[in-house]
Design a protein around this motif. Structure first.
Motif, PDB file in Angstrom:
ATOM      1  N   THR A 168       0.811  -1.224   0.000  1.00  0.00           N
ATOM      2  CA  THR A 168       0.000   0.000   0.000  1.00  0.00           C
ATOM      3  C   THR A 168       0.846   1.277   0.000  1.00  0.00           C
ATOM      4  N   LEU A 169       2.149   1.171  -0.187  1.00  0.00           N
ATOM      5  CA  LEU A 169       3.002   2.362  -0.190  1.00  0.00           C
ATOM      6  C   LEU A 169       2.606   3.282  -1.336  1.00  0.00           C
ATOM      7  N   THR A 170       2.540   4.565  -1.055  1.00  0.00           N
ATOM      8  CA  THR A 170       2.163   5.520  -2.104  1.00  0.00           C
ATOM      9  C   THR A 170       3.366   6.324  -2.580  1.00  0.00           C
ATOM     10  N   GLU A 171       4.555   5.895  -2.180  1.00  0.00           N
ATOM     11  CA  GLU A 171       5.783   6.503  -2.689  1.00  0.00           C
ATOM     12  C   GLU A 171       6.796   5.389  -2.942  1.00  0.00           C
ATOM     13  N   VAL A 172       7.710   5.646  -3.860  1.00  0.00           N
ATOM     14  CA  VAL A 172       8.789   4.698  -4.102  1.00  0.00           C
ATOM     15  C   VAL A 172       9.866   4.941  -3.048  1.00  0.00           C
ATOM     16  N   PRO A 173      10.222   3.942  -2.260  1.00  0.00           N
ATOM     17  CA  PRO A 173      11.263   4.151  -1.252  1.00  0.00           C
ATOM     18  C   PRO A 173      12.582   4.572  -1.890  1.00  0.00           C
ATOM     19  N   LYS A 174      13.341   5.370  -1.148  1.00  0.00           N
ATOM     20  CA  LYS A 174      14.688   5.693  -1.615  1.00  0.00           C
ATOM     21  C   LYS A 174      15.599   4.498  -1.362  1.00  0.00           C
ATOM     22  N   HIS A 175      15.481   3.927  -0.177  1.00  0.00           N
ATOM     23  CA  HIS A 175      16.287   2.758   0.181  1.00  0.00           C
ATOM     24  C   HIS A 175      15.453   1.832   1.046  1.00  0.00           C
ATOM     25  N   MET A 176      15.072   0.695   0.486  1.00  0.00           N
ATOM     26  CA  MET A 176      14.315  -0.306   1.243  1.00  0.00           C
ATOM     27  C   MET A 176      15.272  -1.387   1.733  1.00  0.00           C
ATOM     28  N   ILE A 177      15.295  -1.591   3.036  1.00  0.00           N
ATOM     29  CA  ILE A 177      16.100  -2.657   3.621  1.00  0.00           C
ATOM     30  C   ILE A 177      15.184  -3.847   3.840  1.00  0.00           C
ATOM     31  N   LEU A 178      15.534  -4.959   3.246  1.00  0.00           N
ATOM     32  CA  LEU A 178      14.688  -6.145   3.262  1.00  0.00           C
ATOM     33  C   LEU A 178      15.316  -7.209   4.157  1.00  0.00           C
ATOM     34  N   ILE A 179      14.603  -7.583   5.206  1.00  0.00           N
ATOM     35  CA  ILE A 179      15.081  -8.634   6.099  1.00  0.00           C
ATOM     36  C   ILE A 179      14.429  -9.936   5.679  1.00  0.00           C
ATOM     37  N   LYS A 262      21.124   2.165   6.773  1.00  0.00           N
ATOM     38  CA  LYS A 262      20.096   3.177   6.984  1.00  0.00           C
ATOM     39  C   LYS A 262      19.247   3.298   5.723  1.00  0.00           C
ATOM     40  N   GLY A 263      17.940   3.345   5.905  1.00  0.00           N
ATOM     41  CA  GLY A 263      17.023   3.492   4.786  1.00  0.00           C
ATOM     42  C   GLY A 263      15.760   4.180   5.241  1.00  0.00           C
ATOM     43  N   ASP A 264      14.816   4.353   4.313  1.00  0.00           N
ATOM     44  CA  ASP A 264      13.555   4.985   4.708  1.00  0.00           C
ATOM     45  C   ASP A 264      12.459   3.964   4.995  1.00  0.00           C
ATOM     46  N   TYR A 265      12.655   2.710   4.585  1.00  0.00           N
ATOM     47  CA  TYR A 265      11.719   1.648   4.928  1.00  0.00           C
ATOM     48  C   TYR A 265      12.489   0.363   5.208  1.00  0.00           C
ATOM     49  N   CYS A 266      11.966  -0.426   6.141  1.00  0.00           N
ATOM     50  CA  CYS A 266      12.507  -1.756   6.413  1.00  0.00           C
ATOM     51  C   CYS A 266      11.355  -2.751   6.292  1.00  0.00           C
ATOM     52  N   LEU A 267      11.481  -3.663   5.344  1.00  0.00           N
ATOM     53  CA  LEU A 267      10.458  -4.686   5.132  1.00  0.00           C
ATOM     54  C   LEU A 267      10.908  -5.980   5.803  1.00  0.00           C
ATOM     55  N   VAL A 268      10.139  -6.424   6.792  1.00  0.00           N
ATOM     56  CA  VAL A 268      10.445  -7.667   7.501  1.00  0.00           C
ATOM     57  C   VAL A 268       9.680  -8.805   6.830  1.00  0.00           C
ATOM     58  N   ALA A 269      10.412  -9.713   6.196  1.00  0.00           N
ATOM     59  CA  ALA A 269       9.793 -10.834   5.478  1.00  0.00           C
ATOM     60  C   ALA A 269      10.529 -12.118   5.854  1.00  0.00           C
ATOM     61  N   VAL A 270      10.291 -12.557   7.087  1.00  0.00           N
ATOM     62  CA  VAL A 270      11.017 -13.721   7.614  1.00  0.00           C
ATOM     63  C   VAL A 270      10.089 -14.928   7.735  1.00  0.00           C
ATOM     64  N   GLY A 271       9.101 -15.001   6.859  1.00  0.00           N
ATOM     65  CA  GLY A 271       8.199 -16.137   6.859  1.00  0.00           C
ATOM     66  C   GLY A 271       6.842 -15.805   7.443  1.00  0.00           C
ATOM     67  N   ARG A 272       6.035 -16.846   7.599  1.00  0.00           N
ATOM     68  CA  ARG A 272       4.681 -16.683   8.110  1.00  0.00           C
ATOM     69  C   ARG A 272       4.425 -17.719   9.192  1.00  0.00           C
ATOM     70  N   VAL A 273       3.461 -17.433  10.047  1.00  0.00           N
ATOM     71  CA  VAL A 273       3.109 -18.333  11.142  1.00  0.00           C
ATOM     72  C   VAL A 273       1.604 -18.586  11.084  1.00  0.00           C
ATOM     73  N   ALA A 274       1.203 -19.812  11.385  1.00  0.00           N
ATOM     74  CA  ALA A 274      -0.209 -20.186  11.327  1.00  0.00           C
ATOM     75  C   ALA A 274      -1.054 -19.267  12.209  1.00  0.00           C
ATOM     76  N   TYR A 275      -2.225 -18.893  11.688  1.00  0.00           N
ATOM     77  CA  TYR A 275      -3.138 -18.038  12.456  1.00  0.00           C
ATOM     78  C   TYR A 275      -4.167 -18.928  13.139  1.00  0.00           C
ATOM     79  N   THR A 276      -3.920 -19.227  14.401  1.00  0.00           N
ATOM     80  CA  THR A 276      -4.833 -20.079  15.165  1.00  0.00           C
ATOM     81  C   THR A 276      -5.351 -19.368  16.418  1.00  0.00           C
ATOM     82  N   ASP A 277      -5.108 -18.057  16.496  1.00  0.00           N
ATOM     83  CA  ASP A 277      -5.571 -17.290  17.642  1.00  0.00           C
ATOM     84  C   ASP A 277      -7.104 -17.241  17.665  1.00  0.00           C
ATOM     85  N   SER A 278      -7.649 -17.135  18.850  1.00  0.00           N
ATOM     86  CA  SER A 278      -9.082 -16.856  19.060  1.00  0.00           C
ATOM     87  C   SER A 278     -10.021 -17.927  18.503  1.00  0.00           C
TER      88      SER A 278
END
Length: 467
Positions: A168-179, A262-278
């Motif tokens: 949903t970003l409405t701007e192009v990041p200058k520097h995206m750090i991807l984990i 250093k960047g203007d955005y950091c995207l954390v993409a280290v996998g997914r976990v099952a949604y079993t809450d509630s």
């Protein structure tokens, strides 16, 4: 209200399960906590990311390859609000399609959080706070997954973001750090790299897409490096902080030395976990596995509670939309008394970068570990007439076949339309075809799929024609 089947969750697994149940004459209800159907995949996953991948690829080609084709443009620029608007329209069209299919198949839908009162009774907490209870002979848990987080790295959803916010970003990041150098991160990272962002990838393992054939990871890294992405492999993230519009990510290199980006955005993409809450699983005596919070099921995808099933990301196996769909069909047909099957070893994996990456069956590393004697055939797209015509010459197709029987054991490809081409490999392996079987089938010329035939020829006594 009494139903034959209640499905909790309307993602690819849930909505397919509901539709197949209805087709089989079962009175079916589906509970979804969000206002739209389709789960992560249709709303904040597969579909919107592919929309942005296509848009960014169009822009990248306009900026870098159109001139080669004799097409000249002036004043080219990115209109991010319009790109996001188009993505939203694609999502809306797909989710509306599920609404139509539910009505067509006479599936009753409920919006709210579903939880177990007992194994046949589901309480629905609606958005307005009211509650309703329904009962069913069978219940299918299809609640999917959510992005994993690092306990020492708080996500503020503004500068330190997950894949959901990256869509949903409405701007192009200058520097995206991807984990994370896995599928989700690389797809979204490549979107913004194509649009002009500097993208730095920090990955704990020694290669990207580490669950796939190592050759694919090496080739994809080479291609993405040409796109301008940089990689820090074997590095361990230790923390991140935000100051104003700047994110600082701290990490250790393989020698244990401290580093930071250093960047203007950091995207954390280290996998997914099952949604079993509630879900109220404790009310029916169910617990989740400590690692990944997944629900244990038997070979029929039934939990330890009779009549309660679980599918997709909440159970063992790859977290893939098409795997969830297959399981949704499987459980519906099982409830109806049929004898379906799923061949889990032949569920393809795909990375929708460009070039695309696709894989099915065993990797070379797995065959070596199992002690299976195999032979290899490979064909590069730089030798493909169709790929030369389109300018998509990066990548290759690799076929692994049994040394004695010639049966195809694995197919790994990186190249144009690999996501579509892998289907031929799945069909071949489902019917236990040999490499020679495929090499003797006529493939239209010129097409990308000829690379599959040539790789099979290469595996069959090194008979490839065009290399």
């Amino acid at each position: 209200m009494q139903y034959d089947v209640i499905v909790i969750g309307s993602g690819p697994g849930g909505y397919v399960a509901a539709i197949r149940c209805a087709q089989l004459g079962l009175k079916t209800a589906c509970i979804e906590k969000y206002p739209t159907f389709g789960g992560t995949c249709l709303n904040v996953g597969c579909i919107p990311s592919k929309a942005l991948l296509d848009s960014s690829e169009h822009y990248h080609n306009a900026a870098h390859t159109f001139e080669t084709h004799g097409i000249q443009l002036k004043d080219l620029k990115v209109n991010m609000p319009q790109m996001i608007k188009r993505k939203n329209e694609v999502v809306a069209s797909n989710t509306a399609g599920i609404t139509y299919l539910f009505k067509k198949n006479k599936i009753t839908s409920y919006q709210g959080m579903g939880s177990f009162v007992d194994k046949n009774t589901i309480k629905i907490k609606k958005p307005d706070g009211s509650e309703e209870t329904i009962t069913g002979k069978n219940v299918i848990i299809a609640t999917g997954s959510k992005p994993s987080a690092l306990p020492f790295l708080p996500i503020d959803k503004k500068r330190i973001i997950t894949s959901t916010e990256a869509l949903t970003l409405t701007e192009v990041p200058k520097h995206m750090i991807l984990i994370g150098g896995g599928v989700i991160g690389l797809e979204l990272g490549s979107v913004y790299a194509r649009l002009g962002a500097k993208v730095s990838v920090i990955e704990f393992m020694d290669g990207i897409i580490p669950t796939m054939d190592k050759g694919l990871g090496k080739e994809l890294q080479k291609v993405l490096t040409k796109l301008g992405m940089e990689f820090y492999l074997g590095h361990k993230v230790t923390g991140a902080s935000v100051k104003g519009k700047e994110v600082t990510v701290n990490f250790d290199n393989p020698k244990g030395e401290k580093m930071e980006l250093k960047g203007d955005y950091c995207l954390v993409a280290v996998g997914r976990v099952a949604y079993t809450d509630s879900l109220g699983l404790e009310n029916i005596g169910l617990t989740v596995e400590e690692r990944g919070r997944k629900i244990t099921v038997d070979e029929h995808l039934e939990t330890s509670v009779k009549g309660v099933y679980a599918i997709g990301d909440v159970v063992r196996g790859a977290m893939l939309a098409h795997k969830a769909e297959d399981e949704g069909t499987f459980v519906a047909e099982t409830i109806a008394g049929q004898k379906p099957h799923i061949n889990y070893s032949l569920i393809p994996g795909v990375v929708y970068t460009w070039p695309e990456v696709a894989s099915v069956g065993y990797t070379e590393e797995q065959l070596k570990e199992k002690g299976v004697k195999y032979k290899t055939g490979s064909f590069p797209f730089k030798a493909s007439g169709r790929a030369k015509a389109s300018g998509d010459t990066d990548g290759f197709v690799k076929v692994l076949a049994d040394s004695t029987t010639d049966e195809i054991l694995g197919v790994h490809m990186i190249g144009p339309r690999a996501a579509d081409m892998i289907a031929e490999a799945v069909v071949a392996m489902e019917y236990r075809a040999s490499a020679e079987d495929i090499s003797r089938m006529s493939h239209a010329h010129p097409t990308y799929t000829e690379a599959m035939r040539e790789a099979c020829l290469a595996a069959t006594e090194n008979r490839a024609i065009h290399i």
